[in-house]
Design an enzyme around this catalytic site. Structure first.
Site, short mmCIF file in Angstrom:
data_model
loop_
_atom_site.label_atom_id
_atom_site.label_comp_id
_atom_site.label_asym_id
_atom_site.label_seq_id
_atom_site.Cartn_x
_atom_site.Cartn_y
_atom_site.Cartn_z
N GLU A 1 -5.53 11.46 -12.29
CA GLU A 1 -6.16 10.14 -12.36
C GLU A 1 -7.68 10.22 -12.19
O GLU A 1 -8.42 9.55 -12.91
CB GLU A 1 -5.56 9.23 -11.29
CG GLU A 1 -4.10 8.91 -11.56
CD GLU A 1 -3.46 8.09 -10.45
OE1 GLU A 1 -2.33 7.61 -10.66
OE2 GLU A 1 -4.07 7.92 -9.37
N ARG B 1 -2.84 5.21 1.09
CA ARG B 1 -1.53 4.68 0.67
C ARG B 1 -0.91 3.82 1.78
O ARG B 1 -0.34 2.77 1.52
CB ARG B 1 -0.67 5.90 0.34
CG ARG B 1 0.54 5.69 -0.48
CD ARG B 1 0.28 5.47 -1.94
NE ARG B 1 1.48 4.88 -2.51
CZ ARG B 1 1.59 4.33 -3.69
NH1 ARG B 1 0.56 4.29 -4.49
NH2 ARG B 1 2.70 3.81 -4.10
N HIS C 1 -4.69 -0.11 -6.88
CA HIS C 1 -3.92 1.10 -7.19
C HIS C 1 -4.40 2.21 -6.27
O HIS C 1 -5.60 2.33 -6.00
CB HIS C 1 -4.16 1.53 -8.64
CG HIS C 1 -3.69 2.93 -8.90
ND1 HIS C 1 -2.38 3.21 -9.22
CD2 HIS C 1 -4.33 4.12 -8.81
CE1 HIS C 1 -2.25 4.53 -9.33
NE2 HIS C 1 -3.41 5.11 -9.09
N ASN D 1 -0.55 -6.47 -7.28
CA ASN D 1 -0.69 -5.95 -5.90
C ASN D 1 -2.12 -5.48 -5.58
O ASN D 1 -2.33 -4.61 -4.76
CB ASN D 1 0.35 -4.86 -5.64
CG ASN D 1 0.39 -3.82 -6.75
OD1 ASN D 1 -0.54 -3.74 -7.56
ND2 ASN D 1 1.43 -3.03 -6.79
N TYR E 1 -1.08 4.71 -17.00
CA TYR E 1 0.32 4.37 -16.71
C TYR E 1 1.29 5.04 -17.68
O TYR E 1 2.41 4.55 -17.85
CB TYR E 1 0.50 2.85 -16.72
CG TYR E 1 -0.01 2.17 -15.46
CD1 TYR E 1 0.38 2.62 -14.20
CD2 TYR E 1 -0.84 1.07 -15.52
CE1 TYR E 1 -0.08 2.01 -13.04
CE2 TYR E 1 -1.29 0.44 -14.36
CZ TYR E 1 -0.91 0.92 -13.12
OH TYR E 1 -1.34 0.31 -11.97
N LYS F 1 -7.79 -3.74 -8.75
CA LYS F 1 -7.27 -4.26 -10.01
C LYS F 1 -7.87 -5.64 -10.32
O LYS F 1 -8.46 -6.28 -9.44
CB LYS F 1 -5.74 -4.33 -9.92
CG LYS F 1 -5.05 -2.97 -9.78
CD LYS F 1 -3.53 -3.15 -9.70
CE LYS F 1 -2.77 -1.86 -9.65
NZ LYS F 1 -1.30 -2.08 -9.57
N1 UDP Z 1 5.09 -2.51 -11.10
C1 UDP Z 1 5.69 -3.74 -11.38
N2 UDP Z 1 7.04 -3.86 -11.18
C2 UDP Z 1 7.81 -2.82 -10.72
C3 UDP Z 1 7.19 -1.60 -10.44
C4 UDP Z 1 5.82 -1.47 -10.63
O1 UDP Z 1 5.03 -4.68 -11.77
O2 UDP Z 1 9.03 -3.00 -10.56
C5 UDP Z 1 3.63 -2.39 -11.32
C6 UDP Z 1 2.82 -2.58 -10.04
O3 UDP Z 1 1.62 -3.28 -10.36
C7 UDP Z 1 2.54 -1.16 -9.62
C8 UDP Z 1 2.40 -0.44 -10.96
O4 UDP Z 1 3.36 -1.07 -11.80
O5 UDP Z 1 1.40 -1.04 -8.79
C9 UDP Z 1 2.65 1.05 -10.92
O6 UDP Z 1 3.92 1.32 -10.37
P1 UDP Z 1 4.16 2.46 -9.31
O7 UDP Z 1 5.63 2.61 -9.15
O8 UDP Z 1 3.36 3.66 -9.67
O9 UDP Z 1 3.61 1.79 -7.96
P2 UDP Z 1 2.30 2.12 -7.08
O10 UDP Z 1 2.07 3.61 -7.13
O11 UDP Z 1 1.17 1.32 -7.68
O12 UDP Z 1 2.66 1.65 -5.70
MG MG Z 2 2.02 4.98 -8.68
#
Ligand code: UDP
Ligand code: MG
Length: 168
Positions: free
Chosen positions: A135, A90, A124, A121, A49, A9
């Site tokens: 994706e 993951r 992705h 974070n 998203y 990212k």
């Molecule tokens: N995110 C955030 N706040 C939250 C949950 C998600 O900012 O409470 C953002 C974060 O950058 C995350 C992305 O939204 O990576 C996608 O969320 P997801 O739940 O899919 O998490 P991931 O699969 O990336 O772990």
């Molecule tokens: Mg996700």
């Protein structure tokens, strides 16, 4: 065998973490099947998203992945291929919230929570096979991947509109 999408990212790129992240991911011994820098459009961001559109932080999330918080609209997109690819990648990335992520995971080591509450974070990673397929097909064309990870077909387009380099 599985394939999974990884996006470094905008915060990961700006913090100059590309090398570190790729080195960490190489611990998985998975094969890189595709890689490219992408200028992320709003359409691509919103499609990636799409399932989050009801979240209160959706607007910030779209701005984040589009690079609006880090001066440059860019993301490094990769496809990793191999046995158990989704789980391996993951696990190395760590939990979504960097504050809760294992400190030795990539997100635990490099991520942060902004004062606006967005989890920056740094990468992705797809969560399951269905998400990975959606994706990968969104971010890559078949010929950008070194082998066919999904079935392809040949189509003929009637009208093709494309942005090209301007002639001098
Ligand atoms: N995110 C955030 N706040 C939250 C949950 C998600 O900012 O409470 C953002 C974060 O950058 C995350 C992305 O939204 O990576 C996608 O969320 P997801 O739940 O899919 O998490 P991931 O699969 O990336 O772990
Ligand atoms: Mg996700």
């Amino acid at each position: 065998m599985q394939q999974t999408l990884v996006l470094i990212k905008p915060d990961g790129l700006k913090k100059s973490l590309t090398g570190n992240i790729l080195t960490r991911l190489s611990e998985t011994k998975l094969e890189i099947a595709a890689a490219k820098m992408v200028r992320v459009s709003k359409e691509l961001a919103e499609s990636h998203y799409g399932h989050m559109k009801d979240k209160p932080f959706f607007g910030e999330l779209i701005g984040y992945i589009m690079g609006e918080l880090h001066d440059r609209r860019k993301v490094l997109a990769l496809v990793y291929y191999g046995e158990n690819a989704i789980k391996k990648v993951r696990e190395l990335s760590g939990a979504t919230n960097p504050e809760e992520a294992d400190p030795v995971s990539i997100r635990g080591a490099y991520g942060r929570v902004t004062t606006k509450g967005v989890y920056e974070n740094v990468l992705h990673t797809s969560t399951n096979e269905e998400e990975a397929e959606r994706e990968i097909k969104l971010w890559f064309k078949p010929d950008e991947i070194i082998f066919d990870v999904y079935e392809t077909e040949i189509i003929t387009r009637e009208v093709v509109k494309e942005r090209v380099w301007k002639k001098k």
